[in-house]
Design a protein around this motif. Structure first.
Motif, PDB file in Angstrom:
ATOM      1  N   ALA A  49       0.855  -1.148  -0.075  1.00  0.00           N
ATOM      2  CA  ALA A  49       0.003   0.010  -0.074  1.00  0.00           C
ATOM      3  C   ALA A  49       1.035   1.086  -0.068  1.00  0.00           C
ATOM      4  O   ALA A  49       2.165   1.109   0.401  1.00  0.00           O
ATOM      5  N   THR A  58      -4.788   7.041  -1.093  1.00  0.00           N
ATOM      6  CA  THR A  58      -4.127   5.729  -0.811  1.00  0.00           C
ATOM      7  C   THR A  58      -4.170   4.952  -1.849  1.00  0.00           C
ATOM      8  O   THR A  58      -5.150   5.293  -2.874  1.00  0.00           O
ATOM      9  N   TYR A  59      -3.456   3.838  -2.117  1.00  0.00           N
ATOM     10  CA  TYR A  59      -3.308   3.092  -3.178  1.00  0.00           C
ATOM     11  C   TYR A  59      -2.902   1.803  -2.484  1.00  0.00           C
ATOM     12  O   TYR A  59      -2.015   1.439  -1.848  1.00  0.00           O
ATOM     13  N   TYR A  60      -3.610   0.783  -3.082  1.00  0.00           N
ATOM     14  CA  TYR A  60      -3.406  -0.563  -2.566  1.00  0.00           C
ATOM     15  C   TYR A  60      -3.104  -1.361  -3.512  1.00  0.00           C
ATOM     16  O   TYR A  60      -3.717  -1.290  -4.849  1.00  0.00           O
ATOM     17  N   GLU A  64      -4.970  -7.152  -2.006  1.00  0.00           N
ATOM     18  CA  GLU A  64      -5.019  -7.288  -0.552  1.00  0.00           C
ATOM     19  C   GLU A  64      -6.487  -7.435  -0.191  1.00  0.00           C
ATOM     20  O   GLU A  64      -6.628  -7.423   1.155  1.00  0.00           O
ATOM     21  N   THR A  69      -4.945  -1.509   5.724  1.00  0.00           N
ATOM     22  CA  THR A  69      -5.368  -0.201   5.918  1.00  0.00           C
ATOM     23  C   THR A  69      -4.149   0.879   6.010  1.00  0.00           C
ATOM     24  O   THR A  69      -3.184   0.513   7.177  1.00  0.00           O
ATOM     25  N   SER A 106       3.692   1.049  -7.251  1.00  0.00           N
ATOM     26  CA  SER A 106       3.956  -0.130  -6.781  1.00  0.00           C
ATOM     27  C   SER A 106       5.353  -0.914  -7.016  1.00  0.00           C
ATOM     28  O   SER A 106       5.422  -2.171  -6.709  1.00  0.00           O
TER      29      SER A 106
END
Length: 124
Positions: A49, A58-60, A64, A69, A106
């Motif tokens: 993340a 935010t970027y996940y 996931e 979080t 990422s």
């Protein structure tokens, strides 16, 4: 000199929750993003993340499934990772890192500062 220090992970049971923190010192980041990665034995380091320092976007990682979080506290220069419903496959060394890319990335090579990592072991 920038230092990123993760909190201690530890041994937890499957199904438990765990919160990791990362303290940044040495400078105040005025932009970019902070990310969490993890690396299991014999595997590549993988993105978990990221969170933008400025607006908290935010970027996940797709994999996931909402169990992770990421959050931050700019005043304290802290970043957090909450992991719920832990599974044995979450066992890994978890790293926090900084990237100058505003909304995170990422790709590990986009990150310029890394913590030393903290071991999280999930028993079944």
């Amino acid at each position: 000199q920038v230092q990123l220090v993760e909190s201690e992970g530890g041994l937890v049971q499957a199904g438990d929750s765990l919160s990791l923190s990362c303290a940044a010192s040495g400078r105040t980041f005025s932009g970019g993003a902070m990310g969490w990665f993890r690396q299991s034995p014999g595997k590549e380091r993988e993105f978990v993340a990221a969170i933008s320092w400025n607006d908290g976007s935010t970027y996940y990682a797709d994999s996931e499934e909402g169990r992770f979080t990421i959050s931050k506290d700019n005043a304290k220069n802290m970043v957090y990772l909450q992991i719920n419903s832990l599974r044995p496959e979450d066992t890994a060394v978890y790293y926090c890192a900084h990237t100058p890319i505003e909304y995170g990335s990422s790709w590990s090579w986009d990150y310029d500062y890394w913590g030393q990592g903290t071991q999280v072991t999930v028993s079944s």
